[in-house]
Design a protein around this motif. Structure first.
Motif, PDB file in Angstrom:
ATOM      1  N   ALA A  59       0.826  -1.213   0.000  1.00 31.46           N
ATOM      2  CA  ALA A  59       0.000   0.000   0.000  1.00 31.46           C
ATOM      3  C   ALA A  59       0.859   1.261   0.000  1.00 31.46           C
ATOM      4  O   ALA A  59       0.530   2.236  -0.678  1.00 31.46           O
ATOM      5  N   ALA A  60       1.966   1.237   0.732  1.00 33.55           N
ATOM      6  CA  ALA A  60       2.846   2.402   0.792  1.00 33.55           C
ATOM      7  C   ALA A  60       3.520   2.655  -0.558  1.00 33.55           C
ATOM      8  O   ALA A  60       3.679   3.802  -0.971  1.00 33.55           O
ATOM      9  N   ALA A  61       3.886   1.580  -1.248  1.00 36.36           N
ATOM     10  CA  ALA A  61       4.619   1.714  -2.511  1.00 36.36           C
ATOM     11  C   ALA A  61       3.712   1.846  -3.732  1.00 36.36           C
ATOM     12  O   ALA A  61       4.025   2.598  -4.655  1.00 36.36           O
ATOM     13  N   GLU A  62       2.609   1.105  -3.739  1.00 38.49           N
ATOM     14  CA  GLU A  62       1.763   1.045  -4.935  1.00 38.49           C
ATOM     15  C   GLU A  62       0.278   0.970  -4.565  1.00 38.49           C
ATOM     16  O   GLU A  62      -0.364  -0.062  -4.758  1.00 38.49           O
ATOM     17  N   PRO A  63      -0.278   2.069  -4.068  1.00 40.35           N
ATOM     18  CA  PRO A  63      -1.694   2.033  -3.670  1.00 40.35           C
ATOM     19  C   PRO A  63      -2.628   1.659  -4.819  1.00 40.35           C
ATOM     20  O   PRO A  63      -3.673   1.050  -4.589  1.00 40.35           O
ATOM     21  N   GLY A  64      -2.271   1.981  -6.044  1.00 38.35           N
ATOM     22  CA  GLY A  64      -3.101   1.611  -7.190  1.00 38.35           C
ATOM     23  C   GLY A  64      -3.207   0.109  -7.362  1.00 38.35           C
ATOM     24  O   GLY A  64      -4.251  -0.400  -7.791  1.00 38.35           O
ATOM     25  N   VAL A  65      -2.157  -0.609  -7.019  1.00 34.08           N
ATOM     26  CA  VAL A  65      -2.186  -2.073  -7.125  1.00 34.08           C
ATOM     27  C   VAL A  65      -3.089  -2.655  -6.045  1.00 34.08           C
ATOM     28  O   VAL A  65      -3.762  -3.653  -6.273  1.00 34.08           O
ATOM     29  N   VAL A  66      -3.139  -2.020  -4.876  1.00 33.23           N
ATOM     30  CA  VAL A  66      -4.079  -2.471  -3.839  1.00 33.23           C
ATOM     31  C   VAL A  66      -5.505  -2.346  -4.377  1.00 33.23           C
ATOM     32  O   VAL A  66      -6.326  -3.263  -4.215  1.00 33.23           O
ATOM     33  N   ALA A  67      -5.793  -1.249  -5.052  1.00 32.74           N
ATOM     34  CA  ALA A  67      -7.118  -1.079  -5.663  1.00 32.74           C
ATOM     35  C   ALA A  67      -7.360  -2.154  -6.717  1.00 32.74           C
ATOM     36  O   ALA A  67      -8.466  -2.700  -6.806  1.00 32.74           O
ATOM     37  N   ASP A  68      -6.334  -2.483  -7.507  1.00 31.12           N
ATOM     38  CA  ASP A  68      -6.471  -3.552  -8.510  1.00 31.12           C
ATOM     39  C   ASP A  68      -6.807  -4.878  -7.844  1.00 31.12           C
ATOM     40  O   ASP A  68      -7.657  -5.635  -8.333  1.00 31.12           O
ATOM     41  N   ILE A  69      -6.151  -5.176  -6.725  1.00 30.08           N
ATOM     42  CA  ILE A  69      -6.394  -6.427  -6.003  1.00 30.08           C
ATOM     43  C   ILE A  69      -7.841  -6.482  -5.519  1.00 30.08           C
ATOM     44  O   ILE A  69      -8.520  -7.505  -5.667  1.00 30.08           O
ATOM     45  N   LEU A  70      -8.340  -5.384  -4.964  1.00 31.06           N
ATOM     46  CA  LEU A  70      -9.719  -5.357  -4.476  1.00 31.06           C
ATOM     47  C   LEU A  70     -10.717  -5.436  -5.627  1.00 31.06           C
ATOM     48  O   LEU A  70     -11.759  -6.097  -5.499  1.00 31.06           O
ATOM     49  N   THR A  71     -10.400  -4.815  -6.742  1.00 33.59           N
ATOM     50  CA  THR A  71     -11.263  -4.919  -7.927  1.00 33.59           C
ATOM     51  C   THR A  71     -11.335  -6.362  -8.397  1.00 33.59           C
ATOM     52  O   THR A  71     -12.427  -6.882  -8.692  1.00 33.59           O
ATOM     53  N   GLU A  72     -10.206  -7.031  -8.445  1.00 34.06           N
ATOM     54  CA  GLU A  72     -10.174  -8.436  -8.857  1.00 34.06           C
ATOM     55  C   GLU A  72     -10.939  -9.307  -7.866  1.00 34.06           C
ATOM     56  O   GLU A  72     -11.616 -10.251  -8.265  1.00 34.06           O
ATOM     57  N   ALA A  73     -10.857  -8.987  -6.574  1.00 32.13           N
ATOM     58  CA  ALA A  73     -11.615  -9.751  -5.570  1.00 32.13           C
ATOM     59  C   ALA A  73     -13.108  -9.675  -5.864  1.00 32.13           C
ATOM     60  O   ALA A  73     -13.811 -10.694  -5.804  1.00 32.13           O
ATOM     61  N   GLY A  74     -13.603  -8.510  -6.211  1.00 33.88           N
ATOM     62  CA  GLY A  74     -15.016  -8.364  -6.559  1.00 33.88           C
ATOM     63  C   GLY A  74     -15.385  -9.145  -7.804  1.00 33.88           C
ATOM     64  O   GLY A  74     -16.456  -9.752  -7.880  1.00 33.88           O
ATOM     65  N   ARG A  75     -14.501  -9.144  -8.777  1.00 31.72           N
ATOM     66  CA  ARG A  75     -14.758  -9.903 -10.007  1.00 31.72           C
ATOM     67  C   ARG A  75     -14.761 -11.400  -9.739  1.00 31.72           C
ATOM     68  O   ARG A  75     -15.568 -12.144 -10.305  1.00 31.72           O
ATOM     69  N   ILE A  76     -13.866 -11.845  -8.879  1.00 29.42           N
ATOM     70  CA  ILE A  76     -13.827 -13.268  -8.514  1.00 29.42           C
ATOM     71  C   ILE A  76     -15.118 -13.650  -7.802  1.00 29.42           C
ATOM     72  O   ILE A  76     -15.713 -14.688  -8.096  1.00 29.42           O
ATOM     73  N   ALA A  77     -15.566 -12.811  -6.872  1.00 30.51           N
ATOM     74  CA  ALA A  77     -16.819 -13.088  -6.163  1.00 30.51           C
ATOM     75  C   ALA A  77     -17.977 -13.215  -7.147  1.00 30.51           C
ATOM     76  O   ALA A  77     -18.814 -14.116  -7.020  1.00 30.51           O
ATOM     77  N   ALA A  78     -18.021 -12.353  -8.146  1.00 31.03           N
ATOM     78  CA  ALA A  78     -19.082 -12.441  -9.159  1.00 31.03           C
ATOM     79  C   ALA A  78     -18.917 -13.707  -9.990  1.00 31.03           C
ATOM     80  O   ALA A  78     -19.897 -14.432 -10.225  1.00 31.03           O
ATOM     81  N   ASP A  79     -17.687 -14.006 -10.421  1.00 32.77           N
ATOM     82  CA  ASP A  79     -17.440 -15.208 -11.219  1.00 32.77           C
ATOM     83  C   ASP A  79     -17.828 -16.478 -10.465  1.00 32.77           C
ATOM     84  O   ASP A  79     -18.352 -17.432 -11.042  1.00 32.77           O
ATOM     85  N   GLU A  80     -17.560 -16.488  -9.154  1.00 30.99           N
ATOM     86  CA  GLU A  80     -17.825 -17.657  -8.313  1.00 30.99           C
ATOM     87  C   GLU A  80     -19.271 -17.672  -7.788  1.00 30.99           C
ATOM     88  O   GLU A  80     -19.651 -18.577  -7.064  1.00 30.99           O
ATOM     89  N   LYS A  81     -20.024 -16.628  -8.119  1.00 30.10           N
ATOM     90  CA  LYS A  81     -21.431 -16.502  -7.723  1.00 30.10           C
ATOM     91  C   LYS A  81     -21.614 -16.463  -6.211  1.00 30.10           C
ATOM     92  O   LYS A  81     -22.562 -17.013  -5.657  1.00 30.10           O
ATOM     93  N   ILE A  82     -20.686 -15.779  -5.526  1.00 29.35           N
ATOM     94  CA  ILE A  82     -20.808 -15.588  -4.081  1.00 29.35           C
ATOM     95  C   ILE A  82     -21.058 -14.121  -3.737  1.00 29.35           C
ATOM     96  O   ILE A  82     -21.203 -13.783  -2.565  1.00 29.35           O
ATOM     97  N   ASP A  83     -21.130 -13.274  -4.736  1.00 26.70           N
ATOM     98  CA  ASP A  83     -21.277 -11.844  -4.484  1.00 26.70           C
ATOM     99  C   ASP A  83     -22.638 -11.493  -3.899  1.00 26.70           C
ATOM    100  O   ASP A  83     -22.733 -10.568  -3.089  1.00 26.70           O
ATOM    101  N   ASP A  84     -23.686 -12.206  -4.263  1.00 27.43           N
ATOM    102  CA  ASP A  84     -25.012 -11.901  -3.722  1.00 27.43           C
ATOM    103  C   ASP A  84     -25.171 -12.343  -2.268  1.00 27.43           C
ATOM    104  O   ASP A  84     -25.830 -11.672  -1.481  1.00 27.43           O
TER     105      ASP A  84
END
Length: 119
Positions: A59-84
């Motif tokens: 987070a200190a070095a690359e906060p944008g990558v932390v955002a990328d990781i969280l974005t991917e987590a949301g996409r994985i949840a949708a792909d795995e059908k656990i987001d709802d």
């Protein structure tokens, strides 16, 4: 050096393709794969391709990558059908918190009821 691949890091070896993993998603900055010791029906790790030992240093070095990781987590949840139903995202930071591979990584867990507080 932070950001550079580490020869002794399991996750760096996965990023480089030297160790196999069940990859479920990949972006320019991240790779996501199933945990080999799942703690829930869905248990996926999302890691930055660059090596940082923990979430704080990433987070200190690359906060944008932390955002990328969280974005991917949301996409994985949708792909795995656990987001709802709901899912958990966790960064373990340090051995006392259960971090066993010292390459920053986010756990995406779902597919069953998850109690709070955990462990």
């Amino acid at each position: 050096m932070a950001g550079e691949p580490q020869a002794d890091c399991l996750f760096c070896k996965i990023v480089e393709g030297h160790v196999p993993a069940d990859v479920v998603r990949e972006s320019e900055t991240t790779i996501a794969f199933r945990d080999i010791n799942p703690q829930a029906p869905t248990h996926v790790l999302v890691i930055p391709k660059a090596h940082y030992p923990d979430a704080a240093s990433l987070a200190a070095a690359e906060p944008g990558v932390v955002a990328d990781i969280l974005t991917e987590a949301g996409r994985i949840a949708a792909d795995e059908k656990i987001d709802d139903h709901g899912y958990r995202v966790i960064f373990n930071t340090g051995a006392g918190a259960g971090q066993t591979v010292f390459h920053a990584h986010l756990h995406v867990l779902g597919g069953r009821g998850l109690q709070w507080p955990p462990g």
